[in-house]
Design a protein around this motif. Sequence first.
Motif, PDB file in Angstrom:
ATOM      1  N   THR A  75       0.860  -1.072  -0.121  1.00 16.53           N
ATOM      2  CA  THR A  75       0.001  -0.073  -0.106  1.00 16.53           C
ATOM      3  C   THR A  75       0.951   1.125   0.077  1.00 16.53           C
ATOM      4  O   THR A  75       1.934   0.916  -0.065  1.00 16.53           O
ATOM      5  CB  THR A  75      -1.027  -0.042   1.125  1.00 16.53           C
ATOM      6  OG1 THR A  75      -1.849   1.275   1.133  1.00 16.53           O
ATOM      7  CG2 THR A  75      -0.285   0.144   2.618  1.00 16.53           C
ATOM      8  N   THR A  76       0.028   2.451   0.183  1.00 20.35           N
ATOM      9  CA  THR A  76       1.032   3.677  -0.014  1.00 20.35           C
ATOM     10  C   THR A  76       1.080   4.224   1.427  1.00 20.35           C
ATOM     11  O   THR A  76       0.283   4.574   2.080  1.00 20.35           O
ATOM     12  CB  THR A  76       0.358   4.915  -0.953  1.00 20.35           C
ATOM     13  OG1 THR A  76       0.319   4.243  -1.949  1.00 20.35           O
ATOM     14  CG2 THR A  76       1.264   5.793  -0.914  1.00 20.35           C
ATOM     15  N   ALA A  77       2.293   3.939   2.122  1.00 24.62           N
ATOM     16  CA  ALA A  77       2.589   4.612   3.541  1.00 24.62           C
ATOM     17  C   ALA A  77       3.871   4.905   3.754  1.00 24.62           C
ATOM     18  O   ALA A  77       4.174   5.516   4.668  1.00 24.62           O
ATOM     19  CB  ALA A  77       1.664   3.681   4.635  1.00 24.62           C
ATOM     20  N   LYS A 118      -7.574   8.197   9.991  1.00 20.90           N
ATOM     21  CA  LYS A 118      -7.769   8.452   8.816  1.00 20.90           C
ATOM     22  C   LYS A 118      -6.356   8.515   8.120  1.00 20.90           C
ATOM     23  O   LYS A 118      -5.437   8.606   8.961  1.00 20.90           O
ATOM     24  CB  LYS A 118      -8.710   9.480   8.145  1.00 20.90           C
ATOM     25  CG  LYS A 118     -10.144   9.401   8.507  1.00 20.90           C
ATOM     26  CD  LYS A 118     -10.934  10.366   7.778  1.00 20.90           C
ATOM     27  CE  LYS A 118     -12.264  10.426   8.112  1.00 20.90           C
ATOM     28  NZ  LYS A 118     -13.174  11.175   7.222  1.00 20.90           N
ATOM     29  N   ASN A 123      -3.994   3.858   6.255  1.00 15.20           N
ATOM     30  CA  ASN A 123      -3.338   3.212   4.989  1.00 15.20           C
ATOM     31  C   ASN A 123      -2.341   2.090   5.564  1.00 15.20           C
ATOM     32  O   ASN A 123      -2.391   0.857   4.986  1.00 15.20           O
ATOM     33  CB  ASN A 123      -2.292   4.234   4.445  1.00 15.20           C
ATOM     34  CG  ASN A 123      -3.106   5.355   3.475  1.00 15.20           C
ATOM     35  OD1 ASN A 123      -4.406   5.447   3.579  1.00 15.20           O
ATOM     36  ND2 ASN A 123      -2.139   6.146   2.944  1.00 15.20           N
ATOM     37  N   SER A 126      -4.404  -0.822   6.791  1.00 17.48           N
ATOM     38  CA  SER A 126      -5.052  -1.662   5.525  1.00 17.48           C
ATOM     39  C   SER A 126      -3.938  -2.539   4.870  1.00 17.48           C
ATOM     40  O   SER A 126      -4.400  -3.698   4.396  1.00 17.48           O
ATOM     41  CB  SER A 126      -5.325  -0.491   4.206  1.00 17.48           C
ATOM     42  OG  SER A 126      -6.426   0.313   5.027  1.00 17.48           O
ATOM     43  N   HIS A 269     -10.619   8.781  -1.117  1.00 16.31           N
ATOM     44  CA  HIS A 269      -9.795   9.289   0.047  1.00 16.31           C
ATOM     45  C   HIS A 269     -10.792   9.397   1.268  1.00 16.31           C
ATOM     46  O   HIS A 269     -10.139   9.911   2.031  1.00 16.31           O
ATOM     47  CB  HIS A 269      -9.075  10.633  -0.420  1.00 16.31           C
ATOM     48  CG  HIS A 269      -8.077  10.638  -1.369  1.00 16.31           C
ATOM     49  ND1 HIS A 269      -8.345  10.985  -2.708  1.00 16.31           N
ATOM     50  CD2 HIS A 269      -6.787  10.237  -1.343  1.00 16.31           C
ATOM     51  CE1 HIS A 269      -7.166  10.883  -3.353  1.00 16.31           C
ATOM     52  NE2 HIS A 269      -6.447  10.218  -2.666  1.00 16.31           N
ATOM     53  N   ALA A 271     -12.285   7.079   4.435  1.00 15.69           N
ATOM     54  CA  ALA A 271     -11.690   5.908   5.353  1.00 15.69           C
ATOM     55  C   ALA A 271     -12.661   5.306   6.456  1.00 15.69           C
ATOM     56  O   ALA A 271     -13.472   6.284   6.861  1.00 15.69           O
ATOM     57  CB  ALA A 271     -10.471   6.375   6.006  1.00 15.69           C
ATOM     58  N   ASP A 291     -10.660   2.858  -1.343  1.00 16.08           N
ATOM     59  CA  ASP A 291      -9.754   2.149  -1.977  1.00 16.08           C
ATOM     60  C   ASP A 291      -9.274   1.062  -0.913  1.00 16.08           C
ATOM     61  O   ASP A 291      -9.118   1.439   0.226  1.00 16.08           O
ATOM     62  CB  ASP A 291      -8.504   3.226  -2.134  1.00 16.08           C
ATOM     63  CG  ASP A 291      -7.068   2.413  -2.670  1.00 16.08           C
ATOM     64  OD1 ASP A 291      -6.626   1.664  -2.124  1.00 16.08           O
ATOM     65  OD2 ASP A 291      -6.519   2.947  -3.721  1.00 16.08           O
ATOM     66  N   TRP A 294      -6.483   1.828   1.419  1.00 17.51           N
ATOM     67  CA  TRP A 294      -6.606   3.182   2.226  1.00 17.51           C
ATOM     68  C   TRP A 294      -7.750   3.053   3.198  1.00 17.51           C
ATOM     69  O   TRP A 294      -7.618   4.181   3.967  1.00 17.51           O
ATOM     70  CB  TRP A 294      -6.621   4.245   1.348  1.00 17.51           C
ATOM     71  CG  TRP A 294      -5.546   4.319   0.231  1.00 17.51           C
ATOM     72  CD1 TRP A 294      -4.100   3.703   0.213  1.00 17.51           C
ATOM     73  CD2 TRP A 294      -5.547   5.259  -1.132  1.00 17.51           C
ATOM     74  NE1 TRP A 294      -3.704   3.929  -0.698  1.00 17.51           N
ATOM     75  CE2 TRP A 294      -4.304   4.820  -1.660  1.00 17.51           C
ATOM     76  CE3 TRP A 294      -6.529   6.002  -1.499  1.00 17.51           C
ATOM     77  CZ2 TRP A 294      -3.934   5.488  -2.912  1.00 17.51           C
ATOM     78  CZ3 TRP A 294      -5.976   6.577  -2.987  1.00 17.51           C
ATOM     79  CH2 TRP A 294      -4.845   6.373  -3.314  1.00 17.51           C
ATOM     80  N   CYS A 295      -8.754   2.424   3.108  1.00 21.42           N
ATOM     81  CA  CYS A 295     -10.171   2.615   3.723  1.00 21.42           C
ATOM     82  C   CYS A 295      -9.985   1.896   5.051  1.00 21.42           C
ATOM     83  O   CYS A 295     -10.929   2.070   5.764  1.00 21.42           O
ATOM     84  CB  CYS A 295     -11.361   2.461   2.791  1.00 21.42           C
ATOM     85  SG  CYS A 295     -11.470   0.592   2.542  1.00 21.42           S
ATOM     86  N   SER A 320      -6.964  -0.937  -7.379  1.00 23.81           N
ATOM     87  CA  SER A 320      -6.007  -1.227  -6.699  1.00 23.81           C
ATOM     88  C   SER A 320      -5.778  -2.815  -6.959  1.00 23.81           C
ATOM     89  O   SER A 320      -5.368  -3.776  -5.949  1.00 23.81           O
ATOM     90  CB  SER A 320      -6.468  -1.368  -5.084  1.00 23.81           C
ATOM     91  OG  SER A 320      -7.970  -1.502  -4.885  1.00 23.81           O
TER      92      SER A 320
END
Length: 394
Positions: A75-77, A118, A123, A126, A269, A271, A291, A294-295, A320
């Motif tokens: 994921t994106t973190a 959030k 993220n 998730s 965006h 969550a 997503d 992200w959620c 995704s």
Amino acid sequence: MNVPVIKQIRAYTVRGGGADYHDQGGGHWIDDHIATPMSKYEQYRQSRQSFGINVLGTLVVEIEASDGTVGFAVTTAGEIGAYIVEKHLARFIEGQKVTDIEKMWDQMFNATLYYGRKGVVINTISGVDLALWDLLAKVRGEPVHQLLGGPVRDQLQFYATGARPDLAKEMGFIGGKMPLHHGPAEGEEGLKKNLAMIEDMRHRVGDDFWLMLDCWMSLDTNYATRLATKAHQYGLKWIEEALPPDDYWGYAELRRNVPKGMLVTTGEHEATRWGFRLLMEMGCCDIIQPDVGWCGGVTELIKISALADAHNVLVVPHGSSVYSYHFVITRHNSPFAEFLMMAPKADQVVPMFNPLLLDEPVPVNGRIAASALDKPGFGVRLNPECKLVRPYEH
């Protein structure tokens, strides 16, 4: 059944492609003068990377069970997420049965409430949650979709997000979603350019092809209403994420005022079930687009989807790849899916998480057969050639 326990969780970072869709090279359509909340500042209009969309990088979470099975997810973190996993969340994962995903999610969420809720914390949760589902499915020798109740259809059908819906039509997709290029700060001239782009693309794709507009949080209610009203003549199916994600009141007003037949969509965006509850109870949109990375992960998406089903709202997750495919194939209120065109010119179908994931299925003629998702877990492998860095350990 002797249920394995979780032996260790590890968090890595990696750069270039993968889950961070925007960490791309120069000349990529995804970074070419796309309207953003930062478009009010002229120096940040041309490139999203200029204001830092790619600073986090990709987080890779690996979870190893006592029987040697390893689940993973991306994921994106980035490094922030890696720190949270190693220094905080690990205590809620290690030593637990691989089956106890609901308890682990609840403990991670409640333990981070004072600094989370959030954004990058969700993220990160998730990513852990997706790795847990991958692990459990591998332990059981089943694809994730079987744990979710099994497919309700024989194939997934996709619309394509990218700069060239006309090419997407030729590739067999059911629709094409374009990025908006000019925000309110660019005035009437920018509005004219936006409308000209939509008109040109409608002529290219014909009358019967879905055409949508992705505004990426860049507009205000007045501008979005004007744009939707003027663009209605070109048959836009929906206007997406027109406003900042916290402007629930603006979304409700926009949905009331758009031309009849045009859908308002958002949620990329947003969550957790509580954020999406606001969207639905306030009548903000016709389709929600969580997503799964992200959620809150699959565990939370199950709850979000059930809530949406009760409100007669469709769930079409933000692109995704396999992490949403395994969910969409099991849900009646997710009738189609998004595919992000990650080729720089949006002129060919390439794996969305390339080069990070191997064995990632891609649409053929805009479709993926359910049987393509039948490998254990999410059915993908980490590319050993991608350099993973473990910045923290516990």
